[in-house]
Scaffold this motif. Structure first.
Motif, PDB file in Angstrom:
ATOM      1  N   UNK A  93      23.354  43.607  20.834  1.00 53.76           N
ATOM      2  CA  UNK A  93      23.363  42.582  19.804  1.00 53.76           C
ATOM      3  C   UNK A  93      23.766  43.232  18.481  1.00 53.76           C
ATOM      4  N   UNK A  94      24.614  42.555  17.704  1.00 52.42           N
ATOM      5  CA  UNK A  94      24.990  43.043  16.386  1.00 52.42           C
ATOM      6  C   UNK A  94      26.492  43.213  16.238  1.00 52.42           C
ATOM      7  N   UNK A  95      26.919  43.765  15.094  1.00 55.28           N
ATOM      8  CA  UNK A  95      28.351  43.906  14.802  1.00 55.28           C
ATOM      9  C   UNK A  95      29.005  45.036  15.601  1.00 55.28           C
ATOM     10  N   UNK A  96      30.243  44.798  16.010  1.00 52.13           N
ATOM     11  CA  UNK A  96      31.025  45.770  16.785  1.00 52.13           C
ATOM     12  C   UNK A  96      32.444  45.863  16.239  1.00 52.13           C
ATOM     13  N   UNK A  97      33.028  47.065  16.358  1.00 55.04           N
ATOM     14  CA  UNK A  97      34.471  47.226  16.206  1.00 55.04           C
ATOM     15  C   UNK A  97      35.049  46.948  17.597  1.00 55.04           C
ATOM     16  N   UNK A  98      36.117  46.193  17.635  1.00 58.43           N
ATOM     17  CA  UNK A  98      36.705  45.798  18.918  1.00 58.43           C
ATOM     18  C   UNK A  98      38.111  46.376  19.017  1.00 58.43           C
ATOM     19  N   UNK A  99      38.395  47.034  20.132  1.00 58.34           N
ATOM     20  CA  UNK A  99      39.736  47.555  20.364  1.00 58.34           C
ATOM     21  C   UNK A  99      40.299  46.947  21.647  1.00 58.34           C
ATOM     22  N   UNK A 100      41.620  46.779  21.643  1.00 60.20           N
ATOM     23  CA  UNK A 100      42.319  46.216  22.800  1.00 60.20           C
ATOM     24  C   UNK A 100      43.560  47.061  23.042  1.00 60.20           C
ATOM     25  N   UNK A 101      43.751  47.498  24.278  1.00 58.62           N
ATOM     26  CA  UNK A 101      44.911  48.315  24.613  1.00 58.62           C
ATOM     27  C   UNK A 101      45.425  47.963  25.998  1.00 58.62           C
ATOM     28  N   UNK A 102      46.744  48.113  26.159  1.00 59.20           N
ATOM     29  CA  UNK A 102      47.364  47.883  27.466  1.00 59.20           C
ATOM     30  C   UNK A 102      48.012  49.150  28.016  1.00 59.20           C
ATOM     31  N   UNK A 156      32.175  41.860  29.486  1.00 59.52           N
ATOM     32  CA  UNK A 156      31.812  43.203  29.038  1.00 59.52           C
ATOM     33  C   UNK A 156      30.744  43.829  29.928  1.00 59.52           C
ATOM     34  N   UNK A 157      30.861  45.147  30.096  1.00 59.60           N
ATOM     35  CA  UNK A 157      29.888  45.944  30.827  1.00 59.60           C
ATOM     36  C   UNK A 157      29.446  47.065  29.896  1.00 59.60           C
ATOM     37  N   UNK A 158      28.140  47.191  29.713  1.00 60.45           N
ATOM     38  CA  UNK A 158      27.572  48.255  28.894  1.00 60.45           C
ATOM     39  C   UNK A 158      27.701  49.576  29.641  1.00 60.45           C
ATOM     40  N   UNK A 159      27.897  50.651  28.928  1.00 59.84           N
ATOM     41  CA  UNK A 159      28.076  51.946  29.574  1.00 59.84           C
ATOM     42  C   UNK A 159      26.830  52.417  30.319  1.00 59.84           C
ATOM     43  N   UNK A 160      25.640  51.964  29.900  1.00 56.79           N
ATOM     44  CA  UNK A 160      24.422  52.465  30.534  1.00 56.79           C
ATOM     45  C   UNK A 160      23.506  51.393  31.087  1.00 56.79           C
ATOM     46  N   UNK A 186      23.645  56.802  14.334  1.00 57.00           N
ATOM     47  CA  UNK A 186      23.923  56.359  15.692  1.00 57.00           C
ATOM     48  C   UNK A 186      23.854  54.840  15.780  1.00 57.00           C
ATOM     49  N   UNK A 187      24.893  54.250  16.345  1.00 53.35           N
ATOM     50  CA  UNK A 187      24.945  52.792  16.449  1.00 53.35           C
ATOM     51  C   UNK A 187      24.495  52.286  17.806  1.00 53.35           C
ATOM     52  N   UNK A 188      24.578  53.112  18.821  1.00 50.96           N
ATOM     53  CA  UNK A 188      24.217  52.677  20.165  1.00 50.96           C
ATOM     54  C   UNK A 188      25.401  52.730  21.102  1.00 50.96           C
ATOM     55  N   UNK A 189      25.154  52.312  22.309  1.00 49.87           N
ATOM     56  CA  UNK A 189      26.149  52.401  23.371  1.00 49.87           C
ATOM     57  C   UNK A 189      27.234  51.335  23.244  1.00 49.87           C
ATOM     58  N   UNK A 190      28.418  51.713  23.665  1.00 48.77           N
ATOM     59  CA  UNK A 190      29.523  50.779  23.668  1.00 48.77           C
ATOM     60  C   UNK A 190      29.607  50.013  24.976  1.00 48.77           C
ATOM     61  N   UNK A 214      39.416  46.246  26.882  1.00 48.02           N
ATOM     62  CA  UNK A 214      38.732  45.773  25.680  1.00 48.02           C
ATOM     63  C   UNK A 214      37.505  46.640  25.480  1.00 48.02           C
ATOM     64  N   UNK A 215      37.355  47.204  24.291  1.00 49.63           N
ATOM     65  CA  UNK A 215      36.195  48.034  23.973  1.00 49.63           C
ATOM     66  C   UNK A 215      35.422  47.450  22.797  1.00 49.63           C
ATOM     67  N   UNK A 216      34.109  47.355  22.939  1.00 53.28           N
ATOM     68  CA  UNK A 216      33.214  46.920  21.862  1.00 53.28           C
ATOM     69  C   UNK A 216      32.363  48.127  21.484  1.00 53.28           C
ATOM     70  N   UNK A 217      32.536  48.646  20.280  1.00 55.62           N
ATOM     71  CA  UNK A 217      31.768  49.791  19.808  1.00 55.62           C
ATOM     72  C   UNK A 217      30.853  49.340  18.674  1.00 55.62           C
ATOM     73  N   UNK A 218      29.531  49.443  18.853  1.00 56.87           N
ATOM     74  CA  UNK A 218      28.609  48.994  17.810  1.00 56.87           C
ATOM     75  C   UNK A 218      28.850  49.710  16.487  1.00 56.87           C
TER      76      UNK A 218
END
Length: 133
Positions: A76-85, A65-69, A48-52, A36-40
């Motif tokens: 906080x705020x809106x994210x595009x969410x992706x899910x892959x297997x 979720x774990x922040x990359x940094x 620039x939106x910030x770290x995913x 699962x990926x949350x991309x701001x």
């Protein structure tokens, strides 16, 4: 899959990182071993939106979720969410070998239509209810 998240870099304030967890399901059943990926999403006029953030779901479909940094959570705020297997192994020359078949429709991964607004206090209810049709 995580490459777009890894490309994001820079110094971001950890004050905006909040705990985010939930359950991912596909047609009402828990989706195990999904990435699962949350991309701001950048605000209007900003490049620039910030770290995913990312997670892998367990057998019950639960994820944290774990922040990359900045450790656990997401901005906080809106994210595009992706899910892959899709899972693959890296070959001797860096190539990807033996990809598994994607179980999630493309509208939830590469061409995601999912969004989620992370609230200021975080949430344990970032539930993702995916449907094949």
């Amino acid at each position: 899959m995580l490459l777009p998240l890894l490309v994001l870099s820079g110094c971001f304030s950890s004050e905006k990182i909040v705990p985010v967890s939930g359950v991912v399901t596909l047609d009402g059943e828990p989706l195990a071993d999904a990435v699962i990926g949350f991309e701001p999403i950048a605000a209007a006029g900003q490049l620039e939106a910030g770290q995913g953030s990312y997670a892998r779901s367990n057998a019950e479909g639960r994820f944290v979720l774990v922040s990359l940094y900045d450790g656990a959570g997401a901005l906080v705020g809106p994210h595009r969410v992706s899910v892959s297997t899709v899972v693959g192994k890296e070959g001797p020359n860096g190539e990807i070998l033996g990809l598994t078949k994607e179980r999630v429709p493309s509208r939830y991964n590469n061409d995601t239509e999912l969004t989620f607004d992370v609230p200021p206090g975080g949430t344990a209810e970032a539930n993702l209810e995916l449907k094949r049709k």
